[in-house]
Design a protein around this motif. Structure first.
Motif, PDB file in Angstrom:
ATOM      1  N   GLY A  45       0.813  -1.216   0.000  1.00 11.18           N
ATOM      2  CA  GLY A  45       0.000   0.000   0.000  1.00 11.18           C
ATOM      3  C   GLY A  45       0.844   1.261   0.000  1.00 11.18           C
ATOM      4  O   GLY A  45       0.601   2.199  -0.773  1.00 11.18           O
ATOM      5  N   ALA A  46       1.857   1.298   0.868  1.00 10.79           N
ATOM      6  CA  ALA A  46       2.746   2.458   0.921  1.00 10.79           C
ATOM      7  C   ALA A  46       3.522   2.614  -0.379  1.00 10.79           C
ATOM      8  O   ALA A  46       3.785   3.733  -0.838  1.00 10.79           O
ATOM      9  N   MET A  47       3.895   1.496  -0.991  1.00 11.00           N
ATOM     10  CA  MET A  47       4.626   1.556  -2.256  1.00 11.00           C
ATOM     11  C   MET A  47       3.752   2.163  -3.353  1.00 11.00           C
ATOM     12  O   MET A  47       4.222   2.974  -4.160  1.00 11.00           O
ATOM     13  N   LEU A  48       2.474   1.797  -3.391  1.00 14.08           N
ATOM     14  CA  LEU A  48       1.569   2.369  -4.387  1.00 14.08           C
ATOM     15  C   LEU A  48       1.436   3.883  -4.206  1.00 14.08           C
ATOM     16  O   LEU A  48       1.437   4.640  -5.190  1.00 14.08           O
ATOM     17  N   ASP A  49       1.330   4.313  -2.962  1.00 14.72           N
ATOM     18  CA  ASP A  49       1.223   5.746  -2.705  1.00 14.72           C
ATOM     19  C   ASP A  49       2.473   6.486  -3.166  1.00 14.72           C
ATOM     20  O   ASP A  49       2.396   7.580  -3.737  1.00 14.72           O
ATOM     21  N   ALA A  50       3.641   5.864  -2.932  1.00 14.70           N
ATOM     22  CA  ALA A  50       4.889   6.485  -3.361  1.00 14.70           C
ATOM     23  C   ALA A  50       4.979   6.552  -4.875  1.00 14.70           C
ATOM     24  O   ALA A  50       5.479   7.537  -5.444  1.00 14.70           O
ATOM     25  N   LEU A  51       4.488   5.525  -5.548  1.00 15.77           N
ATOM     26  CA  LEU A  51       4.514   5.524  -7.007  1.00 15.77           C
ATOM     27  C   LEU A  51       3.619   6.622  -7.577  1.00 15.77           C
ATOM     28  O   LEU A  51       3.984   7.303  -8.539  1.00 15.77           O
ATOM     29  N   VAL A  52       2.441   6.795  -6.973  1.00 17.44           N
ATOM     30  CA  VAL A  52       1.541   7.856  -7.433  1.00 17.44           C
ATOM     31  C   VAL A  52       2.190   9.222  -7.234  1.00 17.44           C
ATOM     32  O   VAL A  52       2.101  10.110  -8.095  1.00 17.44           O
ATOM     33  N   LYS A  53       2.840   9.376  -6.105  1.00 24.25           N
ATOM     34  CA  LYS A  53       3.528  10.648  -5.823  1.00 24.25           C
ATOM     35  C   LYS A  53       4.644  10.900  -6.832  1.00 24.25           C
ATOM     36  O   LYS A  53       4.935  12.048  -7.196  1.00 24.25           O
ATOM     37  N   ALA A  54       5.272   9.802  -7.319  1.00 25.07           N
ATOM     38  CA  ALA A  54       6.379   9.940  -8.276  1.00 25.07           C
ATOM     39  C   ALA A  54       5.892  10.209  -9.685  1.00 25.07           C
ATOM     40  O   ALA A  54       6.693  10.549 -10.561  1.00 25.07           O
ATOM     41  N   GLY A  55       4.590  10.075  -9.942  1.00 28.36           N
ATOM     42  CA  GLY A  55       4.080  10.383 -11.272  1.00 28.36           C
ATOM     43  C   GLY A  55       3.217   9.307 -11.886  1.00 28.36           C
ATOM     44  O   GLY A  55       2.660   9.509 -12.975  1.00 28.36           O
ATOM     45  N   VAL A  56       3.073   8.145 -11.233  1.00 24.90           N
ATOM     46  CA  VAL A  56       2.216   7.098 -11.781  1.00 24.90           C
ATOM     47  C   VAL A  56       0.767   7.576 -11.819  1.00 24.90           C
ATOM     48  O   VAL A  56       0.249   8.084 -10.832  1.00 24.90           O
ATOM     49  N   ASN A  57       0.125   7.452 -12.964  1.00 31.07           N
ATOM     50  CA  ASN A  57      -1.290   7.819 -13.090  1.00 31.07           C
ATOM     51  C   ASN A  57      -2.123   6.706 -13.727  1.00 31.07           C
ATOM     52  O   ASN A  57      -3.232   6.922 -14.192  1.00 31.07           O
ATOM     53  N   ASN A  58      -1.538   5.494 -13.741  1.00 30.65           N
ATOM     54  CA  ASN A  58      -2.261   4.343 -14.278  1.00 30.65           C
ATOM     55  C   ASN A  58      -1.810   3.079 -13.528  1.00 30.65           C
ATOM     56  O   ASN A  58      -0.659   2.665 -13.645  1.00 30.65           O
ATOM     57  N   ILE A  59      -2.715   2.514 -12.725  1.00 31.90           N
ATOM     58  CA  ILE A  59      -2.415   1.275 -12.005  1.00 31.90           C
ATOM     59  C   ILE A  59      -3.340   0.194 -12.528  1.00 31.90           C
ATOM     60  O   ILE A  59      -4.561   0.283 -12.416  1.00 31.90           O
TER      61      ILE A  59
END
Length: 241
Positions: free
Chosen positions: A132-146
């Motif tokens: 869960g924390a990893m997903l949040d970090a990825l979104v913060k880094a610019g991920v906009n498609n999971i």
């Protein structure tokens, strides 16, 4: 003439006394009767690996602008994955595409008014508590498609063997019960085969969506649950005559 007539009577008498020929037994009549049964064994086990599919979608007026913007954000995504403790061997690019965006006007030839670049990676992690924390970090880094999360068991052999043993025990009990009910006696085991097995857990999607950078809340909740592994076997027993 008397000698000829007497000889004929002797021949006819011998033919009448000759034993009848042995009856013909077809292969079907000699075939062993059998009792065929099948059963499925199931085992539940907790997954120990999560595979996340995430990526970046960017747009630009030119193909180069779209790709440069995408590469910049993806570099941040890779850095976040490494910071989360994901080894490079567990990170793999699964999709990279560049497509024009067309502008459709009534009764006119479509024109290109921009480009869209997509870059998606899959990352495997054995630390399910940090997904869960990893997903949040990825979104913060610019991920906009999971794309989603797939939970799996890294080494399902032990669980599959347990399910296989349960299936065989259940099939034997079924055969014994059917034989008792029919008033027959089971003979030796003639054949045993495995019909199918299922050791690949179904995908589990994350429970929450994106968070805004300005929001302060707990990490995205992720529930891995348990996975069901199944084995189906077929047994064939002879029926004693």
């Amino acid at each position: 003439m008397r000698l000829i007539a007497l000889t004929s009577l002797v021949v006819l008498g011998l033919a009448a006394c000759a034993p009848a020929s042995a009856p013909h037994i077809s292969p079907a009549e000699t075939r062993t009767s059998s009792l065929d049964v099948s059963a499925t064994g199931k085992v539940s086990a907790a997954p120990d690996r999560a595979t996340v599919s995430a990526g970046v979608v960017t747009e630009g007026k030119t193909a180069q602008q779209a790709m440069i913007a995408n590469a910049t954000k993806m570099n941040s995504v890779f850095e976040e994955l490494k910071a989360a403790g994901i080894p490079e061997s567990n990170i793999q690019t699964s999709q990279l595409s560049l497509q024009p965006r067309y502008n459709y006007q009534d009764r006119q030839t479509p024109t290109i008014d921009g480009y869209e670049a997509r870059n998606t990676v899959t990352a495997k992690s054995e630390d399910l508590q940090s997904v869960g924390a990893m997903l949040d970090a990825l979104v913060k880094a610019g991920v906009n498609n999971i794309g989603g999360i797939n939970f799996s068991i890294d080494n399902p052999d032990n669980a599959m063997n347990e399910a296989r043993a349960k299936a065989i025990s259940a099939a034997k009990l079924k055969a014994e019960t059917m034989a008792d009910a029919a008033g027959v006696k089971l003979g030796k085991l003639l054949n045993m085969s495995e019909a199918n097995s299922s050791g690949q857990p179904r995908p589990m999607m994350m429970q929450a969506g994106f968070r805004s950078d300005s929001m302060e809340s707990a990490p995205t909740p992720i529930a891995s649950g348990e996975q069901s592994l199944e084995v189906t076997v077929n047994l064939s027993y002879a029926i004693e005559q």
